[in-house]
Design an enzyme around this catalytic site. Structure first.
Site, PDB file in Angstrom:
ATOM      1  N   HIS A  82       0.835  -1.188   0.000  1.00 44.29           N
ATOM      2  CA  HIS A  82       0.000   0.000   0.000  1.00 44.29           C
ATOM      3  C   HIS A  82       0.873   1.242   0.000  1.00 44.29           C
ATOM      4  O   HIS A  82       1.923   1.276   0.639  1.00 44.29           O
ATOM      5  CB  HIS A  82      -0.922   0.034   1.224  1.00 44.29           C
ATOM      6  CG  HIS A  82      -1.869   1.202   1.198  1.00 44.29           C
ATOM      7  ND1 HIS A  82      -3.056   1.167   0.506  1.00 44.29           N
ATOM      8  CD2 HIS A  82      -1.779   2.442   1.743  1.00 44.29           C
ATOM      9  CE1 HIS A  82      -3.674   2.330   0.631  1.00 44.29           C
ATOM     10  NE2 HIS A  82      -2.916   3.127   1.375  1.00 44.29           N
ATOM     11  N   ASP A 161     -15.388   2.618   5.838  1.00 46.20           N
ATOM     12  CA  ASP A 161     -14.283   3.362   5.236  1.00 46.20           C
ATOM     13  C   ASP A 161     -14.674   3.959   3.892  1.00 46.20           C
ATOM     14  O   ASP A 161     -14.214   5.049   3.546  1.00 46.20           O
ATOM     15  CB  ASP A 161     -13.061   2.457   5.067  1.00 46.20           C
ATOM     16  CG  ASP A 161     -11.901   3.199   4.425  1.00 46.20           C
ATOM     17  OD1 ASP A 161     -11.416   4.154   5.040  1.00 46.20           O
ATOM     18  OD2 ASP A 161     -11.516   2.842   3.298  1.00 46.20           O
ATOM     19  N   ARG A 168     -13.581  12.487   3.345  1.00 45.14           N
ATOM     20  CA  ARG A 168     -12.278  13.084   3.657  1.00 45.14           C
ATOM     21  C   ARG A 168     -11.768  13.907   2.480  1.00 45.14           C
ATOM     22  O   ARG A 168     -11.189  14.984   2.667  1.00 45.14           O
ATOM     23  CB  ARG A 168     -11.260  11.996   3.994  1.00 45.14           C
ATOM     24  CG  ARG A 168     -11.388  11.418   5.383  1.00 45.14           C
ATOM     25  CD  ARG A 168     -10.552  10.169   5.531  1.00 45.14           C
ATOM     26  NE  ARG A 168      -9.162  10.397   5.199  1.00 45.14           N
ATOM     27  CZ  ARG A 168      -8.341   9.454   4.712  1.00 45.14           C
ATOM     28  NH1 ARG A 168      -8.788   8.229   4.481  1.00 45.14           N
ATOM     29  NH2 ARG A 168      -7.090   9.741   4.450  1.00 45.14           N
ATOM     30  N   SER A 183      -8.012   3.954   7.815  1.00 41.10           N
ATOM     31  CA  SER A 183      -8.505   3.654   6.465  1.00 41.10           C
ATOM     32  C   SER A 183      -7.682   2.544   5.821  1.00 41.10           C
ATOM     33  O   SER A 183      -8.222   1.560   5.305  1.00 41.10           O
ATOM     34  CB  SER A 183      -8.455   4.913   5.604  1.00 41.10           C
ATOM     35  OG  SER A 183      -8.787   4.633   4.262  1.00 41.10           O
ATOM     36  N   LYS A 187      -8.980  -1.867   5.777  1.00 43.85           N
ATOM     37  CA  LYS A 187      -9.160  -2.602   4.520  1.00 43.85           C
ATOM     38  C   LYS A 187      -8.157  -3.738   4.388  1.00 43.85           C
ATOM     39  O   LYS A 187      -8.494  -4.834   3.932  1.00 43.85           O
ATOM     40  CB  LYS A 187      -9.026  -1.651   3.326  1.00 43.85           C
ATOM     41  CG  LYS A 187     -10.136  -0.623   3.209  1.00 43.85           C
ATOM     42  CD  LYS A 187     -10.132   0.048   1.845  1.00 43.85           C
ATOM     43  CE  LYS A 187      -8.947   0.939   1.605  1.00 43.85           C
ATOM     44  NZ  LYS A 187      -9.014   2.233   2.307  1.00 43.85           N
TER      45      LYS A 187
END
Length: 432
Positions: A82, A161, A168, A183, A187
């Site tokens: 990520h 989320d 956001r 967030s 996930k």
């Protein structure tokens, strides 16, 4: 319990209880809490932060707001990556294909663009027919067969989320450590992956502008991962200028394919190989990052990474002819050069301003429901530290209108040419 009392409590810098955080998450999912109250709490969190316990509670409640993917039927150690977001950051695309080519399953659940940063899903949708929304069983079956899939979160994975993520973006509460950490990790934990490598960006184009903020976020993410038994590490990489040479959805798919063919820009390649090396070690296909790096380089040399990327395109309904024919993707009508105004060395090319310029061309979203123009963007010809001659093109603006005066002015304002300049350091720190 009333939402207004929870907002008041956080506004006054008090710690929320587990029950109050659970009430908030449940109300977001059910729709009982209106957007304006959700937005108010997000702003209060943005200004007043959260304790470690609040962050962990929010993450786990968001994770438990929906289903957990069971990936146990997929053989091997499942490894994901990520990024906290940046400009020109298409790392996930070639990286997933290269790691999968080594035989490591890569089940990647990605997001869309937030503000001036690009989204992996948006880039993939520049490929005609490519579907980022597929069912959970199809996702699992594809990872089993092809070793990789890149999709958006399903309606049942961390649904809290999904709503918070969109709000956001449009309430300017993106760069908040507790909101980013919850967030990402909600996930990733719910997606059932075994190991996670996190690329935390730092600099002008990142949500975390300073190295200290980036370090705080990286440690927060790794601690949350360790707390639930996930193999997790992070590195902090530079985002003071765009990554690679292309910014924009179609343009970044082109650059991804160039890299997989052995023709990618060096800064992008180095970051992909560094992140990928840790993924290969966590996936237990190599004992050292040095050995892993050689294995990844081989996937480009022998074409196996490009084959994996093509297999993913086909499996998700995309037009695989894009591999050899970039023209099947949308492209802008006009290419407008931005010439240098003086001799010297490029000393600054602010990533955030380049990202905003691309967004204003139509390549990103100012509002959550904005439609993207996949073909527009910015192609860089110089990076910080490069020598520049007056009149030489610094970059090309890809636009669907010839009137780009506002974008040109914005770009000139974010560029500095000096008598000397050094390239930026790419990787600042590794947190294991």
């Amino acid at each position: 319990m009333r939402m207004v009392d929870i907002i008041d409590k956080k506004r006054n810098k008090q710690e929320l209880t587990d029950a109050e955080i659970q009430f908030f998450v449940d109300g977001v999912v059910s729709g009982e809490i209106p957007d304006y109250q959700t937005s108010a709490l997000l702003m209060a969190i943005f200004f007043n932060n959260m304790t470690d316990h609040e962050r962990s509670t929010l993450t786990l409640d968001m994770m438990n707001s929906g289903d957990h993917l069971d990936l146990s039927g997929i053989p091997g150690i499942k490894v994901d990556k990520h990024s906290t977001g940046g400009v020109g950051d298409k790392v996930s695309l070639p990286l997933a294909a290269m790691v999968a080519a080594i035989g490591i399953p890569v089940p990647m659940i990605s997001g869309r663009g937030l503000g001036h940063t690009g989204g992996t899903l948006d880039k993939l949708e520049a490929i005609p027919g490519f579907k980022v929304e597929i069912g959970e069983q199809d996702f699992i079956d594809q990872v089993k067969q092809e070793k990789l899939a890149i999709i958006g979160a399903t309606g049942n994975i961390a649904p809290a989320d999904k709503k918070i993520y969109a709000l956001r973006d449009v309430t300017d509460t993106v760069d908040s450590i507790p909101l980013i950490a919850s967030s990402i990790m909600s996930k990733k934990i719910a997606s059932g992956t075994d190991a996670l490598v996190i690329d935390v960006k730092t600099g002008s184009g990142a949500f975390m502008k300073t190295l200290s903020e980036s370090e705080e976020l990286a440690h927060a993410l790794v601690e949350i991962g360790k707390g639930v038994g996930m193999k997790c590490m992070a590195l902090i990489s530079d985002m003071n200028q765009p990554l690679g040479n292309k910014v924009g959805n179609t343009l970044e798919i082109e650059e991804t394919l160039d890299l997989l063919k052995g023709n990618g820009p060096q800064d992008l390649l180095n970051l992909v190989l560094t992140l990928g090396s840790y993924m290969v070690v966590l996936g237990q296909k190599a004992e050292t990052v040095e050995e892993a790096r050689k294995m990844l380089e081989a996937t480009i040399a022998d074409g196996s990474a490009l084959d994996r990327f093509k297999a993913m395109i086909i499996a998700q309904g995309g037009d695989s002819s894009v591999i050899d024919d970039y023209s099947v993707m949308p492209h802008a009508q006009f290419k407008i050069e931005l010439p240098a105004k003086q001799d010297g060395y490029l000393a600054q090319l602010s990533a955030d301003e380049v990202g905003i310029a691309s967004m204003k061309l139509g390549g990103g979203r100012e509002k959550a429901d904005d439609q993207l123009d996949y073909g527009v963007g910015i192609e860089l010809h110089k990076k910080v530290g490069d020598k520049v001659k007056k009149g030489e093109s610094l970059l090309t603006i890809h636009a669907d209108s010839s009137d780009v005066a506002e974008v040109q002015e914005m770009l000139y304002n974010c560029i500095k040419i000096a008598d000397e300049a050094k390239p930026y350091q790419m990787i600042y720190e590794v947190i294991e």
